[in-house]
Design a protein around this motif. Structure first.
Motif, mmCIF file in Angstrom:
data_model
loop_
_atom_site.group_PDB
_atom_site.id
_atom_site.type_symbol
_atom_site.label_atom_id
_atom_site.label_comp_id
_atom_site.label_asym_id
_atom_site.label_seq_id
_atom_site.Cartn_x
_atom_site.Cartn_y
_atom_site.Cartn_z
ATOM 1 N N MET A 72 39.598 49.087 46.822
ATOM 2 C CA MET A 72 40.899 49.585 46.252
ATOM 3 C C MET A 72 41.498 50.891 46.671
ATOM 4 O O MET A 72 40.091 51.978 46.215
ATOM 5 N N SER A 73 42.308 51.468 47.266
ATOM 6 C CA SER A 73 42.541 52.719 47.695
ATOM 7 C C SER A 73 44.341 53.199 47.116
ATOM 8 O O SER A 73 45.090 52.037 47.872
ATOM 9 N N ILE A 74 44.517 54.376 46.079
ATOM 10 C CA ILE A 74 45.534 54.889 46.090
ATOM 11 C C ILE A 74 45.533 55.891 45.680
ATOM 12 O O ILE A 74 45.103 56.854 45.459
ATOM 13 N N GLY A 75 46.704 56.677 47.315
ATOM 14 C CA GLY A 75 46.211 57.432 47.377
ATOM 15 C C GLY A 75 45.086 58.374 47.848
ATOM 16 O O GLY A 75 44.094 57.908 48.451
ATOM 17 N N ASN A 76 44.592 59.476 46.877
ATOM 18 C CA ASN A 76 43.222 59.648 46.859
ATOM 19 C C ASN A 76 42.389 58.946 46.020
ATOM 20 O O ASN A 76 41.086 59.888 46.313
ATOM 21 N N LEU A 77 42.453 58.319 45.379
ATOM 22 C CA LEU A 77 42.831 57.680 44.347
ATOM 23 C C LEU A 77 41.365 55.987 45.163
ATOM 24 O O LEU A 77 42.151 55.414 45.870
ATOM 25 N N LYS A 78 40.083 56.865 44.553
ATOM 26 C CA LYS A 78 39.374 55.186 45.685
ATOM 27 C C LYS A 78 38.713 54.094 44.558
ATOM 28 O O LYS A 78 37.726 54.756 43.670
ATOM 29 N N LEU A 194 39.348 61.989 35.226
ATOM 30 C CA LEU A 194 40.148 61.649 36.354
ATOM 31 C C LEU A 194 40.988 62.188 36.949
ATOM 32 O O LEU A 194 41.704 62.772 37.730
ATOM 33 N N ALA A 195 41.617 62.757 35.760
ATOM 34 C CA ALA A 195 43.504 63.379 35.591
ATOM 35 C C ALA A 195 42.892 65.108 36.699
ATOM 36 O O ALA A 195 43.374 65.475 36.843
ATOM 37 N N PHE A 196 41.284 65.446 35.806
ATOM 38 C CA PHE A 196 41.253 66.705 36.551
ATOM 39 C C PHE A 196 40.535 66.709 37.603
ATOM 40 O O PHE A 196 40.277 67.988 37.529
ATOM 41 N N ALA A 197 39.641 65.898 37.484
ATOM 42 C CA ALA A 197 38.881 65.896 39.238
ATOM 43 C C ALA A 197 38.880 65.106 39.828
ATOM 44 O O ALA A 197 38.997 65.536 40.843
ATOM 45 N N GLY A 198 40.203 64.067 39.751
ATOM 46 C CA GLY A 198 40.912 63.430 41.172
ATOM 47 C C GLY A 198 40.098 62.515 41.030
ATOM 48 O O GLY A 198 40.165 62.395 42.768
ATOM 49 N N SER A 199 38.427 62.314 41.010
ATOM 50 C CA SER A 199 37.885 60.896 41.459
ATOM 51 C C SER A 199 36.997 60.544 40.785
ATOM 52 O O SER A 199 37.167 61.128 39.132
ATOM 53 N N LEU A 200 36.768 59.406 40.765
ATOM 54 C CA LEU A 200 35.824 57.861 39.694
ATOM 55 C C LEU A 200 34.376 58.452 40.332
ATOM 56 O O LEU A 200 33.397 57.522 39.350
ATOM 57 N N GLN A 208 31.946 69.139 40.523
ATOM 58 C CA GLN A 208 32.771 70.144 40.052
ATOM 59 C C GLN A 208 32.890 70.699 38.989
ATOM 60 O O GLN A 208 33.713 71.489 37.536
ATOM 61 N N SER A 209 31.708 70.208 37.746
ATOM 62 C CA SER A 209 31.882 70.442 36.371
ATOM 63 C C SER A 209 31.386 71.703 35.644
ATOM 64 O O SER A 209 32.134 72.080 35.012
ATOM 65 N N ASP A 210 31.371 73.365 36.736
ATOM 66 C CA ASP A 210 31.436 74.250 36.602
ATOM 67 C C ASP A 210 33.216 74.854 36.589
ATOM 68 O O ASP A 210 33.468 75.957 35.729
#
Length: 681
Positions: A72-78, A194-200, A208-210
């Motif tokens: 499923m894709s919801i916007g940029n979330l896959k 998910l909220a801050f990185a925008g990906s699962l 993006q850890s740094d």
């Protein structure tokens, strides 16, 4: 050799046990008992062979990190199903499938007398294997959470396998509820990422850890990754049974012994250790989270070991041993010694599965009596079980050159070299636990295999069998000789022999590559910078002193842990072989301490009074005050008002025309007054 693993081969690894599970479960009447165990064993065997092939390919540089199905894709979330296969995953795949295969074979003998549920049990354990494989092979948080919840759900089914037994129903509900507490934190952690990185996807998050490490919650000094990692670890506390979310695991012994081996050795309880290891790029940005992990692991390692000393049920002794060893692994995670934690996870999987299967073999030989006070002198009756259990116990206590020796001593060294907050207490806990582990392990060994043959006389009055014997003494207490213990059939002993081999040699073989070699060099979580960072140099210092497995064994053989383990064995021999009259005297002398341990630190009572009854009281209060008074009050109040209003205006519905004309005039005057007033303003 190709640098990318074959996608179809990877798909076959989890799908083979899933297919066996579905066939055994849905078509049990068609395939029957023999068909059920044959098809499930075949599925797990195929999975093991494929996992071994994957493992070999990974060691030669192959890897895989890709999506295999976009859900499923919801916007940029896959939301996807994908695999991440590196050295960590490949090792876990081999361990899970091998131990599961041994448990499947063992189950044929252990469950042979079960008239109902035989096919169902094989279906469950294959489904459990599928769930764990999906967890360790995942490349994203969504699939990780699916596998996480799936192993919890199947463990609920397996712990409550004897669903007509009230204690089993209580145990599986307890496991389910306690794991939901941990999973709530786990879900919060995933939500924050998910909220801050925008990906699962793991890779996207790790990149993006740094940046994530510089973020904090608005208006506070709380770092985002500190909170997220602690939430993730709360999930691990539930699955890997860390204090205070450990209370479900000893009660899970209500399930059949094969599932105890599967849950406690290589699958469910190691899920939390695997998850924290996989998330090491995130945890490394928060010393606060690592210190929290270290302290929780140290408490679990030491204080759960104490409880093993006072247990009389053979399976519960091994269960508390599992808790303590999981504490060791967690401490290693906390001091950033991730390879050491995974190394101990691997060695522990073999010798702990061996000890559980050995306990099950003893239970079979003792005609399902699990109380060690009714055993003794079994070595000559069950020679294969005796030898393999001895090997497992020697590995557990860290005997030189056995597998547990290398992994456990490496953890102690890593903690000693750490400078994180809490590492001092952790070092004391893991060192003291060496003595405690040897004490309860060889207490069990001596009570079961040596000393007088207590099964020939009356059962111990405080044991379940003794109480049952007292109740039916008039009917069955005369004219019957004792049940003579016997060795188990080959389907039970063969898996024990096959598990005993790696319990002895796997530590010496793998200590060099896993801890100081390049075994983890290609893993996405195992960047060398993580292990030789500015703050955590334990492995680097240990590597400088490593000169091979044999030299390591000789160097540590005279160390403090070795002497503590030896002291634990000697004390166990003296108390339970030489002077068996002393343990009751010690228990009476230290009555309050014994009572505290016997009641498991009153954790169950605290949970019952504070949380269970507190939750009931809160729910009742919300029902009475919130639902009845507020919600029902508003709803019923509005209904009552309308009823009153209708009662008033119904007097105007008289049927007389002049009443209606009068009402119209009054209404018109009211409207005119309103318009004039508004117009004036």
């Amino acid at each position: 050799m190709s640098t990318t693993l074959n996608e179809n081969l990877l798909l076959a690894v989890p799908l083979a046990p899933l297919a066996g599970s579905l066939i055994a479960g849905l078509f049990s009447k068609v395939v029957g008992r023999k068909g059920a165990h044959s098809i499930t064993i075949l599925g797990v065997f195929v999975s093991f062979i494929l996992s071994a092939i994957v493992y070999n390919d990974v060691l030669h540089g192959a890897s895989f990190n890709a999506t295999v199905y976009a859900w499923m894709s919801i916007g940029n979330l896959k939301m996807e199903v994908g695999f991440l296969v590196d050295s960590l995953t490949a090792m876990m795949m081999v361990i899970v499938t091998f131990v599961s295969l041994m448990v499947h074979i063992y189950t044929i003998g252990y469950m042979a007398d079960e008239e109902v549920g035989y096919e169902r049990f094989f279906s469950y354990i294959s489904l459990f294997t599928f769930s764990m494989l999906m967890l360790v092979m995942s490349n994203n948080f969504l699939q990780l959470f699916f596998g996480w919840e799936a192993v919890g759900f199947v463990s609920y089914l397996l712990i409550g396998f004897y669903f007509t037994r009230e204690s089993a129903i209580y145990a599986n509900m307890k496991a389910f509820i306690v794991n939901r507490v941990g999973d709530f934190g786990f879900l919060l952690g995933i939500g924050l990422i998910l909220a801050f990185a925008g990906s699962l996807n793991y890779t996207d998050v790790f990149v993006q850890s740094d940046t994530l490490a510089t973020m904090s919650f608005h208006g506070t000094s709380w770092g985002l990754l500190t909170v997220a990692c602690i939430c993730l670890f709360i999930g691990a506390m539930g699955k890997s049974a860390q204090f205070p979310l450990h209370v479900w695991l000893p009660d899970s012994m209500e399930g059949p012994t094969p599932i105890s081996a599967l849950i406690h050795a290589a699958t469910m309880v190691t899920a939390g250790i695997f998850m924290v290891t996989r998330m090491s790029p995130l945890f490394e940005h928060s010393d606060a989270a690592l210190s929290f992990v270290t302290v929780i692991g140290a408490i679990t390692a030491l204080f759960m070991g104490f409880l093993g000393v006072v247990q009389n049920d053979i399976k519960r002794v091994v269960a508390y041993s599992t808790l303590s060893q999981l504490g060791y692994m967690t401490v290693a995670l906390g001091v950033s010694a991730y390879p050491v934690a995974v190394f101990h996870l691997g060695t522990h999987a073999f010798f702990k599965a061996l000890l559980f299967l050995g306990a099950g073999s003893i239970i079979i030989g003792m005609h399902h009596d699990q109380d060690m006070r009714n055993m003794g002198g079994l070595a000559k009756y069950v020679p294969i079980t005796w030898i393999t259990s001895l090997l497992g116990s020697l590995a557990l206590i860290g005997t030189p050159f056995f597998s547990g020796f290398y992994s456990k001593d490496s953890i102690i060294d890593a903690v000693k070299l750490s400078h994180l907050s809490g590492s001092g207490f952790a070092y004391f806990a893991v060192v003291a636990s060496v003595f405690v582990t040897a004490l309860y392990s060889f207490r069990m060994y001596f009570l079961v295999f040596h000393g007088p043959e207590r099964f020939r006389g009356p059962k111990h009055p405080d044991s379940p069998m003794g109480q049952a014997e007292a109740h039916c003494h008039d009917d069955h207490g005369h004219g019957h000789g004792p049940h003579i213990p016997h060795e188990s059939p080959w389907v039970v002993t063969l898996p024990m022999i096959l598990l005993a081999i790696p319990s002895v040699i796997i530590g010496a073989i793998m200590v060099g590559p896993m801890l100081f070699g390049d075994f983890f060099s290609h893993g996405v979580a195992f960047d060398k910078v993580i292990f030789i960072s500015e703050h955590h140099e334990a492995l680097k210092e240990m590597g400088e002193e490593f000169h091979g497995w044999f030299a390591m064994g000789l160097h540590l053989i005279s160390g403090l842990p070795m002497w503590l383990a030896f002291a634990g064995v000697v004390v166990a021999w003296f108390l339970y072989m030489k002077r068996p009259d002393l343990p009751p005297v010690i228990a009476r002398t230290f009555g309050p301490i014994y009572t505290l341990l016997d009641n498991k630190y009153y954790c169950d009572k605290i949970n019952e009074v504070v949380f269970a009854k507190g939750a009931v009281a809160l729910g009742r209060g919300l029902w009475k005050e919130g639902d009845v008074v507020v919600i029902d009050g508003v709803v019923n109040g509005s209904a009552n008002f309308m009823a009153w209003f209708a009662g008033v205006i119904r007097f105007l519905q008289s049927g007389y025309i002049y009443h209606y004309v009068f009402a119209m005039i009054i209404g018109m005057l009211g409207l005119l007054t309103l318009f004039v007033t508004l117009g004036g303003k």
